[in-house]
Design a protein around this motif. Structure first.
Motif, PDB file in Angstrom:
ATOM      1  N   ASP A 193       0.797  -1.343  -0.004  1.00 58.71           N
ATOM      2  CA  ASP A 193       0.188   0.044  -0.112  1.00 58.71           C
ATOM      3  C   ASP A 193       0.676   1.358   0.012  1.00 58.71           C
ATOM      4  O   ASP A 193       0.386   2.300  -0.505  1.00 58.71           O
ATOM      5  N   TRP A 194       1.948   1.296   0.649  1.00 59.18           N
ATOM      6  CA  TRP A 194       2.672   2.448   0.726  1.00 59.18           C
ATOM      7  C   TRP A 194       3.535   2.832  -0.477  1.00 59.18           C
ATOM      8  O   TRP A 194       4.046   3.991  -0.792  1.00 59.18           O
ATOM      9  N   LYS A 228       0.563   8.687  -3.280  1.00 59.22           N
ATOM     10  CA  LYS A 228      -0.137   9.203  -2.233  1.00 59.22           C
ATOM     11  C   LYS A 228       0.877   9.509  -0.938  1.00 59.22           C
ATOM     12  O   LYS A 228       0.743  10.450  -0.200  1.00 59.22           O
ATOM     13  N   PHE A 229       1.774   8.640  -0.784  1.00 57.39           N
ATOM     14  CA  PHE A 229       2.802   8.581   0.200  1.00 57.39           C
ATOM     15  C   PHE A 229       4.283   9.177  -0.270  1.00 57.39           C
ATOM     16  O   PHE A 229       5.116   9.336   0.792  1.00 57.39           O
ATOM     17  N   TRP A 230       4.355   9.599  -1.481  1.00 55.02           N
ATOM     18  CA  TRP A 230       5.610   9.927  -1.968  1.00 55.02           C
ATOM     19  C   TRP A 230       5.721  11.392  -2.182  1.00 55.02           C
ATOM     20  O   TRP A 230       6.332  12.239  -1.656  1.00 55.02           O
TER      21      TRP A 230
END
Length: 153
Positions: A135-136, A140-142
């Motif tokens: 998921d990571w 969205k997380f970067w």
């Protein structure tokens, strides 16, 4: 005769997941399904074969007389070339002693070896299901585009 039925039903199941038009077989001549164009090679011919096309299925039988004469290094070379260049999906019929080699190359076991008394195992490699994307590992997380105008990085 039972082996041919198992191979036929396995090919039908694999065809339902992904269509199979071309297949490469190493170790034994197989012409189970008329809708699949089969190409047969022995080990030495396959290892010297240049890359010309990618097949939908690679089928390897390590349980034949021809395969008994090759060593583990040649088995690894065969599987790596098949996995990396020649086939989208690979099915291997092997002895239980080949488990360490197949696991180290990313193959997953199709038939549990404890479910039968015979000295064989069925393995597969499918590049589409090889690794689950965590998921990571997405934007969205970067990138954090919501913070572009708020903070100076």
């Amino acid at each position: 005769m039972a082996e041919q039925n198992v191979i036929t039903s396995m090919l039908d199941d694999l065809s339902q997941e992904q269509p199979i038009h071309t297949a490469l077989c190493i170790g034994q001549q197989i012409d189970q399904n008329a809708s699949i164009q089969w190409h047969h090679f022995n080990v030495t011919d396959f290892l010297s074969l240049p890359f010309t096309q990618r097949y939908d299925l690679g089928f390897v039988l390590f349980d034949t007389d021809e395969m008994q004469t090759i060593n583990d290094t040649q088995k690894a070379q065969l599987l790596v070339k098949l996995r990396d260049l020649m086939a989208k999906r690979i099915v291997v019929v092997s002895k239980l002693s080949d488990e360490k080699l197949l696991r180290s190359l990313g193959f997953t076991q199709l038939i549990d070896k404890t479910a039968h008394d015979s000295d064989f195992a069925l393995w597969q490699f499918n590049i589409l299901t090889y690794k689950h994307v965590p998921d990571w590992f997405n934007s969205k997380f970067w990138a954090n585009p919501e913070n572009w105008d708020k903070f100076r990085w």
